[in-house]
Design a protein around this motif. Structure first.
Motif, PDB file in Angstrom:
ATOM      1  N   ALA A  36       0.813  -1.210   0.000  1.00 54.69           N
ATOM      2  CA  ALA A  36       0.000   0.000   0.000  1.00 54.69           C
ATOM      3  C   ALA A  36       0.852   1.269   0.000  1.00 54.69           C
ATOM      4  O   ALA A  36       0.380   2.334  -0.377  1.00 54.69           O
ATOM      5  CB  ALA A  36      -0.923   0.002   1.222  1.00 54.69           C
ATOM      6  N   ALA A  37       2.091   1.165   0.420  1.00 56.49           N
ATOM      7  CA  ALA A  37       2.976   2.332   0.479  1.00 56.49           C
ATOM      8  C   ALA A  37       3.532   2.635  -0.913  1.00 56.49           C
ATOM      9  O   ALA A  37       3.552   1.783  -1.792  1.00 56.49           O
ATOM     10  CB  ALA A  37       4.127   2.065   1.440  1.00 56.49           C
ATOM     11  N   SER A  38       4.005   3.855  -1.094  1.00 56.76           N
ATOM     12  CA  SER A  38       4.709   4.190  -2.328  1.00 56.76           C
ATOM     13  C   SER A  38       6.106   3.587  -2.265  1.00 56.76           C
ATOM     14  O   SER A  38       6.582   3.193  -1.194  1.00 56.76           O
ATOM     15  CB  SER A  38       4.805   5.709  -2.482  1.00 56.76           C
ATOM     16  N   PHE A  45      10.894   4.669   4.961  1.00 56.76           N
ATOM     17  CA  PHE A  45      10.295   4.336   6.251  1.00 56.76           C
ATOM     18  C   PHE A  45      10.168   2.841   6.504  1.00 56.76           C
ATOM     19  O   PHE A  45       9.771   2.439   7.596  1.00 56.76           O
ATOM     20  CB  PHE A  45       8.918   5.000   6.375  1.00 56.76           C
ATOM     21  N   GLY A  46      10.502   2.015   5.521  1.00 57.07           N
ATOM     22  CA  GLY A  46      10.413   0.573   5.698  1.00 57.07           C
ATOM     23  C   GLY A  46      11.588   0.027   6.494  1.00 57.07           C
ATOM     24  O   GLY A  46      12.706   0.552   6.439  1.00 57.07           O
ATOM     25  N   VAL A  47      11.333  -1.033   7.226  1.00 59.56           N
ATOM     26  CA  VAL A  47      12.369  -1.657   8.054  1.00 59.56           C
ATOM     27  C   VAL A  47      13.583  -2.085   7.231  1.00 59.56           C
ATOM     28  O   VAL A  47      14.721  -1.860   7.659  1.00 59.56           O
ATOM     29  CB  VAL A  47      11.779  -2.833   8.870  1.00 59.56           C
ATOM     30  N   PRO A  48      13.398  -2.687   6.032  1.00 60.20           N
ATOM     31  CA  PRO A  48      14.600  -3.099   5.286  1.00 60.20           C
ATOM     32  C   PRO A  48      15.552  -1.938   4.980  1.00 60.20           C
ATOM     33  O   PRO A  48      16.762  -2.057   5.169  1.00 60.20           O
ATOM     34  CB  PRO A  48      14.032  -3.699   3.995  1.00 60.20           C
ATOM     35  N   SER A  49      15.007  -0.810   4.535  1.00 57.41           N
ATOM     36  CA  SER A  49      15.880   0.323   4.217  1.00 57.41           C
ATOM     37  C   SER A  49      16.441   0.994   5.451  1.00 57.41           C
ATOM     38  O   SER A  49      17.568   1.480   5.437  1.00 57.41           O
ATOM     39  CB  SER A  49      15.149   1.347   3.357  1.00 57.41           C
ATOM     40  N   LEU A  50      15.666   1.046   6.514  1.00 57.92           N
ATOM     41  CA  LEU A  50      16.202   1.620   7.747  1.00 57.92           C
ATOM     42  C   LEU A  50      17.371   0.778   8.260  1.00 57.92           C
ATOM     43  O   LEU A  50      18.403   1.306   8.673  1.00 57.92           O
ATOM     44  CB  LEU A  50      15.108   1.747   8.807  1.00 57.92           C
TER      45      LEU A  50
END
Length: 132
Positions: A36-38, A45-50
């Motif tokens: 649902a996110a862009s 803001f996603g855990v993988p990128s953080l």
């Protein structure tokens, strides 16, 4: 005496970490495409990128002066520039006039993030530095 700060043979560990970090960023892009996110929202803001950006800062010091330094900088800059553009997106969304521009921006930003992850990961796979 070699001109490299880190001998080529010793870069397998940091290079492997760089692959892991690109993989985490790619996973965030995939979540953005399928969820649902862009793409940009999932990327920042996603855990993988953080997790990826934290790993980037932890591992970056070990590759300074090597060809891998460009990849770590590329990944860090992609993250922070995406966040900056998302802030602009947020400002545009809260105005009625800016909403069409915001939607164009979020589409462009998603394509840009995916491009940077793919371009960087391909360069890493070919053992080449990444520029820009």
């Amino acid at each position: 005496m070699s001109s490299e700060l880190i001998p080529h043979a010793d870069l397998d560990g940091p290079r492997a970490w760089c692959h892991v970090i690109y993989g985490l960023h790619a996973l965030a892009v995939l979540v953005g495409v399928t969820g649902a996110a862009s793409i940009a929202g999932a990327f920042v803001f996603g855990v993988p990128s953080l997790l990826a950006v934290v790993l980037n800062y932890i591992k970056h010091g070990k590759v300074r002066g090597s060809w891998l330094d460009s990849h770590y900088r590329w990944q860090i800059r992609t993250f922070w520039f995406t966040l900056l553009w998302l802030l602009l997106y947020g400002l545009l969304v809260i105005t009625i006039i800016g909403i069409p521009f915001a939607w164009l921006l979020i589409v462009f930003l998603g394509v840009w993030v995916a491009y940077r992850v793919i371009r960087g990961w391909l360069a890493l796979a070919n053992r080449r530095p990444i520029g820009g």
